[in-house]
Design an enzyme around this catalytic site. Structure first.
Site, PDB file in Angstrom:
ATOM      1  N   HIS A 220     -27.384 101.739  23.768  1.00  0.00           N
ATOM      2  CA  HIS A 220     -27.819 100.435  24.275  1.00  0.00           C
ATOM      3  C   HIS A 220     -26.945  99.860  25.380  1.00  0.00           C
ATOM      4  O   HIS A 220     -27.441  99.202  26.287  1.00  0.00           O
ATOM      5  CB  HIS A 220     -27.984  99.420  23.127  1.00  0.00           C
ATOM      6  CG  HIS A 220     -26.712  98.944  22.508  1.00  0.00           C
ATOM      7  ND1 HIS A 220     -25.980  99.715  21.636  1.00  0.00           N
ATOM      8  CD2 HIS A 220     -26.036  97.764  22.621  1.00  0.00           C
ATOM      9  CE1 HIS A 220     -24.921  99.034  21.234  1.00  0.00           C
ATOM     10  NE2 HIS A 220     -24.921  97.849  21.821  1.00  0.00           N
ATOM     11  N   LYS A 224     -23.266  99.544  30.944  1.00  0.00           N
ATOM     12  CA  LYS A 224     -21.992  98.878  31.266  1.00  0.00           C
ATOM     13  C   LYS A 224     -21.042  99.808  32.011  1.00  0.00           C
ATOM     14  O   LYS A 224     -19.941  99.405  32.394  1.00  0.00           O
ATOM     15  CB  LYS A 224     -21.317  98.396  29.970  1.00  0.00           C
ATOM     16  CG  LYS A 224     -21.997  97.178  29.374  1.00  0.00           C
ATOM     17  CD  LYS A 224     -21.228  96.684  28.160  1.00  0.00           C
ATOM     18  CE  LYS A 224     -21.912  95.455  27.565  1.00  0.00           C
ATOM     19  NZ  LYS A 224     -21.296  95.064  26.287  1.00  0.00           N
ATOM     20  N   HIS A 249     -26.563  95.000  32.785  1.00  0.00           N
ATOM     21  CA  HIS A 249     -26.377  96.286  32.099  1.00  0.00           C
ATOM     22  C   HIS A 249     -27.621  96.821  31.377  1.00  0.00           C
ATOM     23  O   HIS A 249     -27.813  98.037  31.322  1.00  0.00           O
ATOM     24  CB  HIS A 249     -25.132  96.279  31.189  1.00  0.00           C
ATOM     25  CG  HIS A 249     -25.330  95.653  29.860  1.00  0.00           C
ATOM     26  ND1 HIS A 249     -25.113  94.325  29.623  1.00  0.00           N
ATOM     27  CD2 HIS A 249     -25.721  96.175  28.665  1.00  0.00           C
ATOM     28  CE1 HIS A 249     -25.356  94.053  28.351  1.00  0.00           C
ATOM     29  NE2 HIS A 249     -25.731  95.148  27.757  1.00  0.00           N
ATOM     30  N   HIS A 272     -32.777  94.966  24.918  1.00  0.00           N
ATOM     31  CA  HIS A 272     -31.923  94.642  23.762  1.00  0.00           C
ATOM     32  C   HIS A 272     -31.186  93.290  23.887  1.00  0.00           C
ATOM     33  O   HIS A 272     -30.580  92.843  22.927  1.00  0.00           O
ATOM     34  CB  HIS A 272     -30.952  95.794  23.436  1.00  0.00           C
ATOM     35  CG  HIS A 272     -29.704  95.859  24.281  1.00  0.00           C
ATOM     36  ND1 HIS A 272     -29.685  96.499  25.505  1.00  0.00           N
ATOM     37  CD2 HIS A 272     -28.440  95.390  24.079  1.00  0.00           C
ATOM     38  CE1 HIS A 272     -28.464  96.426  26.008  1.00  0.00           C
ATOM     39  NE2 HIS A 272     -27.680  95.748  25.155  1.00  0.00           N
ATOM     40  N   HIS A 273     -31.257  92.660  25.082  1.00  0.00           N
ATOM     41  CA  HIS A 273     -30.657  91.317  25.201  1.00  0.00           C
ATOM     42  C   HIS A 273     -31.710  90.238  25.407  1.00  0.00           C
ATOM     43  O   HIS A 273     -31.379  89.104  25.767  1.00  0.00           O
ATOM     44  CB  HIS A 273     -29.628  91.273  26.337  1.00  0.00           C
ATOM     45  CG  HIS A 273     -28.298  91.831  25.925  1.00  0.00           C
ATOM     46  ND1 HIS A 273     -27.431  91.178  25.067  1.00  0.00           N
ATOM     47  CD2 HIS A 273     -27.690  92.997  26.236  1.00  0.00           C
ATOM     48  CE1 HIS A 273     -26.354  91.925  24.875  1.00  0.00           C
ATOM     49  NE2 HIS A 273     -26.488  93.036  25.576  1.00  0.00           N
ATOM     50  N   ASP A 301     -27.051  94.472  16.990  1.00  0.00           N
ATOM     51  CA  ASP A 301     -26.009  94.459  18.021  1.00  0.00           C
ATOM     52  C   ASP A 301     -25.166  93.186  17.901  1.00  0.00           C
ATOM     53  O   ASP A 301     -23.929  93.229  17.879  1.00  0.00           O
ATOM     54  CB  ASP A 301     -26.687  94.527  19.399  1.00  0.00           C
ATOM     55  CG  ASP A 301     -25.697  94.598  20.542  1.00  0.00           C
ATOM     56  OD1 ASP A 301     -24.568  95.095  20.326  1.00  0.00           O
ATOM     57  OD2 ASP A 301     -26.047  94.168  21.671  1.00  0.00           O
TER      58      ASP A 301
HETATM   59 FE   LIG Z   1     -25.672  95.027  25.484  1.00  0.00          FE
HETATM   60 FE   LIG Z   2     -23.638  96.112  22.049  1.00  0.00          FE
END
Ligand SMILES: [Fe+2]
Ligand SMILES: [Fe+2]
Length: 350
Positions: A220, A224, A249, A272-273, A301
């Protein structure tokens, strides 16, 4: 070149004499044999085009030679000569493989015609047989070829899969290395995967959906990779420009995963964010616009981030506090259904 080869098996000397004389005159190779045992040996070793067999009486079953010829499955065309055999039924002919009957008193022209027809039919049968064999061999070759193509395709598929799996493995290893760089414990991605899988199972997702979620968790934060250490490990609050980089990211991660054949995983990583109420990034999706898998990854997460030694949103949480924070964020950052499932399995997660 001879018209064909003929074996005459008869103890009727008149028949043998005339057959030999007449057929030889018509350019046939003719052998005459009165002894049935010797005749059978000759028939087996010489592949005659035609065998003319003289039979006494009208019971075909009584002819030892006829039965031997039948069981030997010779190619020769069989003509039965008999004066007393009057019922030349088709079923008898089929049963013994007899091409034709002829009376012993048959005149030479008719003898020549029936033998010539028998030779012709034998040639046609051979041609058909050769073609059938060719067709059969061709069919076998096609089956073999198809199998080779199939095996080749399987090998290619498995080679591709191996290659892909080793590539995914390398990217996952890279993601784990990034976790440590990000200030989490080295097992952050693994922890997220563990939590998300338990929640997904609790919510009744399919095996393949759960596999995608596990892969997405392990990958995930791969996006980054391009963010500088100074930003990743910064203690204090991030500047606007630093936040902008951080918020890129999920998209960068999706870009990295584009080279892998993992479409669903890519989408989960990308989302995922995202927050349930639409306040997340990169696209500000909300509610059902966000994949259920991504809503699960998001909670797992955040929970691991809260429980890690690293400050989460500049706060440090105990596990109990992290659970409380997640409850508070239900319907805002997190999908209430996912929060409920999380609370049901929390004992198994900790
Ligand atoms: Fe993340
Ligand atoms: Fe994470």
């Amino acid at each position: 070149m001879a018209e064909g080869s003929v074996l005459v098996v008869s103890d009727d000397s008149a028949l043998s004499y005339h057959a030999k004389k007449d057929l030889t005159r018509q350019n046939f190779n003719v052998i005459v044999e009165a002894n049935e045992a010797l005749a059978m040996n000759m028939a087996k070793t010489n592949n005659f085009d035609v065998i003319i067999l003289s039979i006494k009486g009208d019971n075909l079953e009584h002819s030892r030679l006829l039965l031997d010829i039948k069981s030997s499955k010779l190619d020769s065309m069989l003509i039965v000569a008999s004066d007393s055999y009057s019922v030349s039924s088709i079923s008898d002919m089929q049963r013994f493989g007899i091409f034709g009957f002829l009376p012993s008193s048959l005149d030479q022209r008719n003898l020549f015609l029936i033998v010539k027809q028998a030779v012709f039919v034998k040639k046609v049968r051979n041609i058909v047989k050769i073609h059938e064999e060719k067709i059969l061999s061709l069919e076998k070759q096609i089956v073999l070829l198809n199998k080779k193509v199939e095996d080749g395709a399987k090998n290619t598929v498995s080679l591709y899969r191996n290659l892909q799996e080793s590539y995914i493995g390398s990217v996952k290893a890279l993601a784990q290395a990034l976790d440590a760089r990000d200030g989490y414990t080295h097992s952050h991605s693994q922890n997220v995967a563990k939590y998300a899988v338990v929640i997904a199972e609790e919510m009744g997702l399919s095996v393949s959906e759960i596999k995608d979620i596990r892969d997405a968790c392990e990958l995930h934060d791969i996006g980054k990779i391009g963010i500088r250490d100074a930003i990743l490990s910064k203690e204090g609050p991030l500047t606007d420009s630093e936040w902008r980089q951080m918020r890129e990211h999920p998209l960068k991660g999706a870009q990295i995963l584009k080279s892998l054949d993992l479409k669903n995983v890519l989408e989960l990583v990308k989302q995922h964010h995202e927050h349930y109420d639409g306040s997340g990034y990169p696209e500000g999706k909300k509610n059902g616009e966000i994949l259920l898998g991504a809503r699960i990854v998001s909670l797992a997460d955040a929970y691991d981030a809260m429980c890690s030694a690293r400050a989460y949103k500049n706060k440090y949480f105990s596990k109990a506090e992290a659970v409380e924070e997640i409850k508070r964020s239900s319907g805002k950052q997190f999908d209430p259904r996912v929060v409920e499932a999380f609370l049901r399995v929390i004992d198994r997660i900790q």
